[in-house]
Enzyme design. Structure first.
Site, PDB file in Angstrom:
ATOM      1  CB  SER A 180      -0.678   0.063   1.722  1.00 33.55           C
ATOM      2  OG  SER A 180       0.114  -0.289   2.426  1.00 33.55           O
TER       3      SER A 180
ATOM      4  CG  HIS B  10      -3.935  -1.089  -2.119  1.00 30.08           C
ATOM      5  ND1 HIS B  10      -4.459   0.614  -1.822  1.00 30.08           N
ATOM      6  CD2 HIS B  10      -3.221  -1.174  -0.421  1.00 30.08           C
ATOM      7  CE1 HIS B  10      -4.421   0.628  -0.162  1.00 30.08           C
ATOM      8  NE2 HIS B  10      -3.953  -0.358   0.004  1.00 30.08           N
TER       9      HIS B  10
ATOM     10  CE  LYS C  73      -7.439  -0.117   0.937  1.00 23.93           C
ATOM     11  NZ  LYS C  73      -7.927  -0.056   1.139  1.00 23.93           N
TER      12      LYS C  73
END
Length: 392
Positions: A182, A210, A241
């Site tokens: 990240s 991610h 996300k």
């Protein structure tokens, strides 16, 4: 000694506030998008994890509104008891199918997902091999599990193997790694990890918070990116996300999912994801499946920014992801740079020690499939001006 004595000592954040360079908790008065209003100013947002740009998508918002009307504002209980809705199960089935796994279960947050998975599967007679740059939730999860933690140097496969060699044969072994790290945006060395896991009888878990929506065909993540979906035992991810919502998940074999569902204390004793959040995640997943071009757009935008920063002589960490960290080296300079950039209408995140080694402070920037080149050109211009002002 008074428990609160530690709270009275001057901390780094106190000094930053005194110097008027405190970089945290800036309030937005608009939704999360490529441009926001922050502290009353129009700001180009290059510091969020809204990778596919779906937080502002009208279809996602409407799905959340419809769920709110149909199911109410909350579930008033855990999934284990009264808190399971039909849309929870539908989301899990859709995710399992998308990720090419037998089953999936959802958690109320991404942080809780790691806590719930690792603490359920690992115990005192197990060892967890953990990349040193893994997310904080993985570290806390290992502590909660009471398993022995062995940290290996970041993406260092020789160090990983040396530690695997020392694990007693009677111990269960889990290798856990971020898919996309990240802070740096680097991708894990999954082929080598899988090969070592086979050699030493370990299981593999990838935190793909991610990676989903970012890597692989149609955004299926790190395992698909390397063609290793069948070799990774557990895929964990988040909805906060790429899927523009809140919550997390684990995709694995049916037996593993059933076991965690019935033994994970963070899962059993937490209220389930709210209806609106479930609906937004489902709609975002449907859009990701039907519009895979968003993933390509994300990479095109990220490459454009990467090349633009390098053309200006700005030092970055190289990666193939939408996370592009910029070196500023000094912690105080990172705080000052964030302040100056925000005043110029650009938001970035400071990454300072201990999150980075002393002397390697970063500005973490990250990009969205719906950014425009005009927005990025403006951001590059302002970043260059601020770093020049600071002597970088």
């Amino acid at each position: 000694m008074d428990l609160f004595e530690k709270t009275q000592k001057k901390q780094k954040y106190d000094v930053a506030k005194e110097q008027n360079i405190y970089p945290y908790f800036h309030a937005l008065t608009t939704g999360q998008d490529t441009e926001v209003v922050m502290e009353g100013n129009k700001t180009v947002m290059i510091g969020s994890n809204n990778y596919l740009g779906l937080t502002a998508d009208k279809r996602v918002i409407e799905a959340g509104v419809e769920a709110l009307r149909k199911y109410g504002s909350g579930c008033s209980g855990s999934r284990f008891l009264n808190g399971t809705l039909d849309i929870h199960k539908q989301l899990e089935e859709e995710l399992a199918q998308f990720l090419h796994k037998e089953a999936c279960m959802t958690f109320s947050t991404g942080f809780q997902s790691n806590l719930g998975i690792i603490s359920a599967l690992c115990g005192r007679h197990d060892v967890v091999l953990c990349d040193k740059e893994n997310h904080a939730s993985i570290y806390d999860a290992i502590k909660l599990s009471y398993a022995k933690m062995e940290r290996y140097r970041h993406n260092d496969m020789e160090d990983l193997e040396n530690r695997l060699k020392d694990v007693p044969p009677e111990f269960g072994i889990l290798i856990v790694t971020d898919g996309v790290f990240s802070m740096s945006g680097e991708i894990c060395k999954l082929p080598e990890i899988v090969a070592l896991a086979k050699k030493y009888g370990a299981r593999v878990m990838v935190d793909d918070a991610h990676g989903l929506g970012v890597l692989g065909e149609g955004g299926r993540g790190t395992a698909e990116y390397f063609g290793l979906e069948n070799e990774v035992d557990i895929i964990m991810g988040t909805f906060s996300k790429s899927l523009a919502s809140l919550g997390g998940y684990m995709a694995a074999s049916r037996r593993v999912v059933d076991f965690v569902m019935h033994t994970s204390r963070p899962y059993i004793f937490s209220a389930s994801i709210t209806p609106a959040s479930v609906a937004c995640a489902r709609k975002s997943l449907q859009i990701l499946r039907s519009e895979p071009q968003r993933v390509k757009a994300l990479h095109d935008i990220s490459d454009y920014m990467r090349e633009g920063l390098k053309a200006q002589g700005i030092a970055i960490i190289e990666s193939k992801t939408p996370i592009i960290p910029i070196y500023v080296y000094d912690d105080e300079k990172a705080f000052i740079a964030c302040k100056l950039l925000l005043e110029r209408g650009v938001y970035v995140n400071p990454v300072v020690s201990p999150a980075t080694p002393e002397g390697f402070a970063l500005l973490r920037t990250s990009y969205t499939a719906t950014h425009t080149k005009e927005q990025l050109d403006y951001a590059i211009q302002q970043i260059k001006a601020v770093l020049t002002e600071l002597g970088n």
